[in-house]
Design a protein around this motif. Structure first.
Motif, PDB file in Angstrom:
ATOM      1  N   ASP A  44       0.848  -1.190   0.000  1.00  0.00           N
ATOM      2  CA  ASP A  44       0.000   0.000   0.000  1.00  0.00           C
ATOM      3  C   ASP A  44       0.882   1.239   0.000  1.00  0.00           C
ATOM      4  OD1 ASP A  44      -2.749  -1.131   0.284  1.00  0.00           O
ATOM      5  OD2 ASP A  44      -1.935  -1.891   2.175  1.00  0.00           O
ATOM      6  N   ASP A  45       0.367   2.314  -0.613  1.00  0.00           N
ATOM      7  CA  ASP A  45       1.101   3.576  -0.649  1.00  0.00           C
ATOM      8  C   ASP A  45       0.074   4.711  -0.674  1.00  0.00           C
ATOM      9  OD1 ASP A  45       2.632   5.818  -1.158  1.00  0.00           O
ATOM     10  OD2 ASP A  45       3.939   4.816  -2.591  1.00  0.00           O
ATOM     11  N   SER A  46      -0.045   5.432   0.434  1.00  0.00           N
ATOM     12  CA  SER A  46      -1.060   6.484   0.516  1.00  0.00           C
ATOM     13  C   SER A  46      -0.780   7.633  -0.454  1.00  0.00           C
ATOM     14  CB  SER A  46      -1.160   7.024   1.948  1.00  0.00           C
ATOM     15  OG  SER A  46       0.050   7.653   2.345  1.00  0.00           O
ATOM     16  N   LYS A  47       0.494   7.874  -0.766  1.00  0.00           N
ATOM     17  CA  LYS A  47       0.821   8.930  -1.724  1.00  0.00           C
ATOM     18  C   LYS A  47       0.329   8.569  -3.117  1.00  0.00           C
ATOM     19  CE  LYS A  47       4.701  11.295   0.471  1.00  0.00           C
ATOM     20  NZ  LYS A  47       6.090  11.764   0.321  1.00  0.00           N
ATOM     21  N   ALA A  48       0.401   7.289  -3.451  1.00  0.00           N
ATOM     22  CA  ALA A  48      -0.085   6.847  -4.758  1.00  0.00           C
ATOM     23  C   ALA A  48      -1.588   7.038  -4.853  1.00  0.00           C
ATOM     24  CB  ALA A  48       0.287   5.389  -4.989  1.00  0.00           C
ATOM     25  N   VAL A  49      -2.278   6.829  -3.732  1.00  0.00           N
ATOM     26  CA  VAL A  49      -3.728   7.023  -3.692  1.00  0.00           C
ATOM     27  C   VAL A  49      -4.065   8.511  -3.683  1.00  0.00           C
ATOM     28  CG1 VAL A  49      -5.818   6.641  -2.318  1.00  0.00           C
ATOM     29  CG2 VAL A  49      -4.105   4.830  -2.512  1.00  0.00           C
ATOM     30  N   TYR A  91      -2.524  -6.300   9.998  1.00  0.00           N
ATOM     31  CA  TYR A  91      -2.400  -5.318   8.919  1.00  0.00           C
ATOM     32  C   TYR A  91      -3.339  -5.577   7.738  1.00  0.00           C
ATOM     33  CZ  TYR A  91      -0.766  -2.269   5.301  1.00  0.00           C
ATOM     34  OH  TYR A  91      -0.737  -1.320   4.306  1.00  0.00           O
ATOM     35  N   PRO A  92      -3.523  -6.837   7.293  1.00  0.00           N
ATOM     36  CA  PRO A  92      -4.432  -7.060   6.159  1.00  0.00           C
ATOM     37  C   PRO A  92      -5.837  -6.512   6.394  1.00  0.00           C
ATOM     38  CG  PRO A  92      -3.124  -9.012   6.543  1.00  0.00           C
ATOM     39  CD  PRO A  92      -2.856  -8.088   7.698  1.00  0.00           C
ATOM     40  N   LEU A  93      -6.335  -6.609   7.625  1.00  0.00           N
ATOM     41  CA  LEU A  93      -7.676  -6.090   7.934  1.00  0.00           C
ATOM     42  C   LEU A  93      -7.713  -4.568   7.844  1.00  0.00           C
ATOM     43  CD1 LEU A  93      -8.462  -8.332  11.022  1.00  0.00           C
ATOM     44  CD2 LEU A  93      -9.317  -8.625   8.703  1.00  0.00           C
ATOM     45  N   MET A  98      -8.823   0.528   4.484  1.00  0.00           N
ATOM     46  CA  MET A  98      -8.275   1.719   3.849  1.00  0.00           C
ATOM     47  C   MET A  98      -8.467   1.681   2.336  1.00  0.00           C
ATOM     48  SD  MET A  98      -4.833   2.542   6.101  1.00  0.00           S
ATOM     49  CE  MET A  98      -4.026   0.976   5.717  1.00  0.00           C
ATOM     50  N   ARG A  99      -8.301   0.512   1.749  1.00  0.00           N
ATOM     51  CA  ARG A  99      -8.487   0.392   0.300  1.00  0.00           C
ATOM     52  C   ARG A  99      -9.931   0.648  -0.098  1.00  0.00           C
ATOM     53  NH1 ARG A  99      -4.883  -4.855  -1.671  1.00  0.00           N
ATOM     54  NH2 ARG A  99      -2.910  -4.210  -0.711  1.00  0.00           N
ATOM     55  N   ARG A 100     -10.843   0.129   0.695  1.00  0.00           N
ATOM     56  CA  ARG A 100     -12.259   0.325   0.373  1.00  0.00           C
ATOM     57  C   ARG A 100     -12.654   1.792   0.504  1.00  0.00           C
ATOM     58  NH1 ARG A 100     -15.507  -3.822  -0.467  1.00  0.00           N
ATOM     59  NH2 ARG A 100     -17.320  -2.586   0.123  1.00  0.00           N
ATOM     60  N   ILE A 101     -12.109   2.467   1.494  1.00  0.00           N
ATOM     61  CA  ILE A 101     -12.375   3.898   1.641  1.00  0.00           C
ATOM     62  C   ILE A 101     -11.841   4.659   0.430  1.00  0.00           C
ATOM     63  CG2 ILE A 101     -11.760   5.950   2.976  1.00  0.00           C
ATOM     64  CD1 ILE A 101     -11.802   4.147   5.482  1.00  0.00           C
ATOM     65  N   ALA A 102     -10.617   4.304  -0.011  1.00  0.00           N
ATOM     66  CA  ALA A 102     -10.014   4.960  -1.171  1.00  0.00           C
ATOM     67  C   ALA A 102     -10.832   4.714  -2.437  1.00  0.00           C
ATOM     68  CB  ALA A 102      -8.584   4.462  -1.370  1.00  0.00           C
ATOM     69  N   GLU A 103     -11.536   3.566  -2.485  1.00  0.00           N
ATOM     70  CA  GLU A 103     -12.373   3.228  -3.635  1.00  0.00           C
ATOM     71  C   GLU A 103     -13.769   3.818  -3.527  1.00  0.00           C
ATOM     72  OE1 GLU A 103     -12.254  -0.998  -3.504  1.00  0.00           O
ATOM     73  OE2 GLU A 103     -10.130  -1.121  -4.066  1.00  0.00           O
TER      74      GLU A 103
END
Length: 320
Positions: A44-49, A91-93, A98-103
């Protein structure tokens, strides 16, 4: 980049985090998570998001190791930390949410609207292949963190502003409020009351000498509240968080029956068969009077494992 190898003991980490809880504040930061392979594969990379992360220190964030790491940093600092699987198991949870929020999706609706076999499969997969693999086989991880901003959390100054005497007087009141909310099925609200009471206790406890009588009395109070908190988490289907908190208690106080019982129930829900049976066996060793309750839980475990085996057969049918 400043590199740190972090190997904190569970009891030291827990005490440090509760000490931080006396000064509740939020932190905003960017993060990059990488595997410890030759390629340093980025998970994961928050800057990429394009969106930084924000958490409240001392608020029982699932990945509590981040609270510790961020609390050691200065604003504007970029630091790299290596963490072993003791601290990265959940961490996976966290990443899934976080991924779902970004989506633009609800971070939890992946299981709210399912039941039966569908619900079981939902827990078996996080919806991301790389996270499923990491959940199945936890690994050490690198976290590269960049601390952007720190601010006090508005409206939450009362707890640390109280005297020790006032904090201890508040504990039974908060405990009672939490119990009432739990009986009403208002589990999220109950967790807040239990958490406030735990924070009050831990703030006082940090001023006592560890393992002496006053410290132990406060520890017993905190453990009782933490287990109540875990009962709420079970109802909220936060099973891995239950396993984490009960394991913290068991590591320091291996004779607490309720901790094994609740952890066993959580293991049942995520199909950790061997771990569940081991915990329930320990419950009977410590309290044979719980034989009926354990028998019921083992029956549920057997049923869930049979369902899972059937699900796996259907899932893999025709693949080979």
């Amino acid at each position: 980049i400043f590199k740190v190898v972090l190997r904190l003991s569970e009891d030291l980490l827990k005490l440090f985090l509760w000490t931080l809880a006396a000064f509740t504040f939020s932190v905003t930061f960017h993060f990059r998570t990488q595997l410890c392979d030759d390629e340093r594969t980025v998970i994961d990379d928050s800057k990429a998001v394009g969106t930084p992360m924000e958490i409240v220190i001392g608020n029982m964030f699932k990945l509590d190791i981040w609270e510790t790491l961020l609390s050691s940093m200065r604003i504007g600092e970029v630091a790299e930390f290596w963490c072993d699987i003791v601290h990265t198991g959940v961490y996976p949870l966290v990443s899934k949410s976080m991924r779902r929020i970004a989506e633009g999706k609800d971070p939890v609706d992946w299981h709210i609207h399912t039941c039966g076999m569908a619900n079981m499969f939902a827990y078996h997969s996080l919806g991301y292949e790389d996270l499923d693999e990491l959940m199945k086989e936890p690994k050490p991880l690198y976290f590269v963190l960049e601390l952007l901003k720190v601010r006090k959390k508005k409206g939450d100054l009362e707890s640390w502003a109280l005297s020790d005497e006032e904090r201890l007087k508040a504990v039974p009141v908060l405990h009672g409020q939490g119990n009432k909310l739990y009986k009403q099925g208002r589990y999220q609200e109950a967790t807040q009351k239990y958490k406030e009471a735990i924070i009050c206790i831990k703030n006082v406890q940090t001023k006592e000498k560890a393992w002496e009588v006053p410290w132990m009395k406060l520890e017993k109070m905190a453990n009782t509240l933490t287990l109540n908190y875990c009962q709420c988490l079970l109802r909220m289907e936060e099973y891995y968080e239950v396993i984490e908190h009960t394991t913290d208690i068991i590591n320091q106080h291996p004779g607490i029956v309720k901790a094994y019982y609740l952890r066993g129930k959580a293991h049942v829900e995520v199909w950790n068969e061997a771990e569940a049976r081991q915990d329930f066996s320990r419950v009977l060793d410590l309290n044979p009077g719980m034989k009926k309750a354990v028998k019921k839980e083992l029956a549920i475990l057997n049923m869930r494992m049979e369902e899972k085996n059937e699900e796996d057969k259907l899932k893999y049918k025709g693949m080979f």
